[in-house]
Motif scaffolding. Structure first.
Motif, PDB file in Angstrom:
ATOM      1  N   GLY A 261       3.756   1.809  -4.564  1.00 29.69           N
ATOM      2  CA  GLY A 261       4.322   2.603  -3.458  1.00 29.69           C
ATOM      3  C   GLY A 261       4.398   3.403  -3.883  1.00 29.69           C
ATOM      4  O   GLY A 261       4.883   4.537  -2.899  1.00 29.69           O
ATOM      5  N   SER A 291       9.926   0.551  -0.929  1.00 33.53           N
ATOM      6  CA  SER A 291      10.380   1.877  -1.599  1.00 33.53           C
ATOM      7  C   SER A 291      11.085   2.983  -1.693  1.00 33.53           C
ATOM      8  O   SER A 291      12.449   2.406  -0.341  1.00 33.53           O
ATOM      9  CB  SER A 291       9.044   2.781  -0.651  1.00 33.53           C
ATOM     10  N   THR A 302       6.843   1.648   2.954  1.00 33.37           N
ATOM     11  CA  THR A 302       5.377   2.010   2.703  1.00 33.37           C
ATOM     12  C   THR A 302       4.367   0.977   3.369  1.00 33.37           C
ATOM     13  O   THR A 302       4.660   0.187   2.422  1.00 33.37           O
ATOM     14  CB  THR A 302       5.275   1.842   1.110  1.00 33.37           C
ATOM     15  N   THR A 320       4.693   6.383   4.129  1.00 34.21           N
ATOM     16  CA  THR A 320       5.342   6.053   3.603  1.00 34.21           C
ATOM     17  C   THR A 320       6.290   7.021   4.638  1.00 34.21           C
ATOM     18  O   THR A 320       6.152   8.880   4.532  1.00 34.21           O
ATOM     19  CB  THR A 320       6.162   6.890   2.300  1.00 34.21           C
TER      20      THR A 320
END
Length: 497
Positions: A261, A291, A302, A320
């Motif tokens: 991620g 993240s 994310t 994201t």
């Protein structure tokens, strides 16, 4: 420190000047002159600072210092814009006796490293600041910097000074074109550049590779290398994800984790990608994982989900968004096991419907358009979800950004004509004045062009070929050294029990 000009303003901070100037202001920014200390004689010299925008490239700050007392002069270039999503590594093969290759323009940022493997020579980022020069200029600047303290070395350590003197002879021979060598420019920020005189066609002497930054490189660039935690170690983050239930849950070996991620980089709009893929199957469950924002390095979330695309395979969509700076990115990753063979997809474009076909291009896919003599190596543009028309437009925008120096006012007339001819041919293809071919060659078989019919066999314009990967392709993908025996034993033991 006073600056020249009618306003007699003061340059306090380069970043503030860049942000306040904007796109239009960057072109009309005044030339600031500041009084600076000369590091050679100790007297005061003059530094001229200009914030400007290189067309089709990036915002840069040009600085030139000159001392009227001892004649010391140097220049520097710093980037005022944002970091690029990925790092870049240019590899230029310089043949013997070809001065035109040594004369290629080189933009080296503060974070770039220059390497010459034949001499086991490396110029680290802290040794040379950001410069706008040529291949020859970069080498000769290193020669002059090594020569600067030779007199002192001869007094303190004569043997070391003699060894450096012999090395300088070899380095000068490379700068004068007397020997062939390899010039490598590696920049984790992605803001460095080596000129390609054959652009937009590929250069047989120059190769470009994009890569994901490591934690150490992110930390050196000022990124948050690892998410901060009040308790627990970082190894736990890679094995847990935050699901819709709100609590962390263990994920099996081989599933998408927090590390994947954080590495999510994309080129498109997350809403558009989600809308495009949901036409195939709506996500039953959207998971989240912690993240960090690639723009401001703050903590964010994310979101990802898995879906099945007909005629293709299972894929994982990752998106994201940062609530602090508004940065948004998304990426599509292939799911499931690694296919045993690579896949080459060829589409003959003849109508407007063909331009609207959905396209999934993975990180490992190479793109080529024979009619344009256009070839892009794997890794270029990253993984994107778009259409046939959108893919070609993105490729052209990337070419203009990377090769922006060849589009400016100082470009040779024959180079301008070459770019104009490329643009005209591109317009003809997008206007469908003649049929053309789009080829996606993916060693991981993770790319896809949507068929126009319910059955692939009925779509005569779309051809899919499978092929055996070469040893070099497996080596580049890391498959030759991959060992899954431990995981296989664990799964077999679990299944047997």
């Amino acid at each position: 420190m006073a600056s020249s000009g009618e306003d007699r303003g003061v340059v306090v901070d380069i970043r503030s000047a860049a942000e306040s100037a904007g796109d239009d202001g960057a072109r009309d920014a005044p030339l600031h002159v500041v009084e600076s200390l000369c590091m050679r004689c100790g007297e005061n010299g003059t530094t001229r600072i200009l914030l400007t925008l290189i067309p089709h490239f990036r915002e840069v700050v040009l600085m030139a210092f000159e001392c009227p007392h001892c004649g010391e002069r140097n220049n520097e270039v710093q980037f005022a814009g944002q970091l690029q999503p990925k790092g870049c590594c240019y590899t230029l093969e310089v043949p013997k006796g070809q001065p035109e290759v040594l004369n290629r323009q080189v933009v080296k940022s503060d974070s770039a490293t220059i390497k010459i493997p034949e001499l086991d020579f490396e110029i680290p980022p802290e040794a040379q600041r950001g410069t706008l020069s040529t291949v020859e200029g970069s080498i000769m600047r290193a020669v002059s910097e090594l020569e600067a303290l030779q007199d002192e070395r001869k007094k303190v350590d004569p043997q070391k000074a003699e060894a450096i003197e012999q090395f300088l002879v070899k380095l000068r021979s490379l700068g004068s074109g007397e020997a062939a060598f390899t010039f490598i420019l590696d920049d984790a920020s992605g803001n460095s550049f080596i000129e390609n005189p054959n652009a937009p066609s590929p250069d047989p002497l120059l190769s470009l590779r994009f890569y994901e930054r490591t934690y150490e490189q992110q930390a050196a660039l000022g990124f948050l290398a690892e998410p901060t935690k009040e308790s627990g170690d970082s190894s736990q983050d890679a094995s847990t994800v935050e699901g819709n239930s709100g609590g962390p849950q263990r994920i099996p070996h081989g599933s998408v984790g927090a590390v994947a991620g954080r590495r999510a980089i994309a080129q498109g709009n997350s809403d558009e990608i989600t809308a495009a893929l949901c036409r195939y199957s709506a996500p039953e469950e959207v998971d989240t994982l912690p993240s960090t924002c690639a723009a401001c390095a703050t903590e964010c979330v994310t979101r990802f989900f898995s879906t099945k695309i007909p005629y293709f395979r299972e894929v994982i969509v990752m998106a994201t968004s940062c609530d602090v700076c508004g940065y948004r990115n998304s990426e599509l990753k292939p799911g499931g096991e690694i296919p045993a063979k690579g896949k080459k997809t060829t589409l003959t474009v003849r109508s407007v419907k063909d331009l609207s076909r959905d396209v999934i291009k993975s990180d490992s896919a190479a793109v080529s358009v024979p009619e344009l003599e256009l070839e892009l190596s794997s890794g270029t543009l990253g993984g994107i979800v778009t259409t046939v028309e959108g893919l070609i437009v993105k490729i052209c925008e990337a070419l203009e950004r990377v090769h922006g120096f060849q589009l400016g006012d100082s470009t040779y007339e024959w180079k301008k004509k070459k770019w104009d001819g490329f643009t005209e041919r591109l317009a003809k293809l997008l206007n469908l004045e003649e049929p053309w071919t789009l080829i996606l060659d993916d060693a991981l078989a993770a790319s896809f062009i949507a068929p126009a019919t319910d059955s692939l066999e009925d779509d005569k314009q779309l051809t899919i070929e499978e092929y055996e990967r070469s040893w070099e392709q497996n080596e580049e993908l890391g498959l030759n050294d991959m060992d899954t025996s431990s995981a296989d034993m664990a799964y077999n033991t679990t299944s047997a029990s």
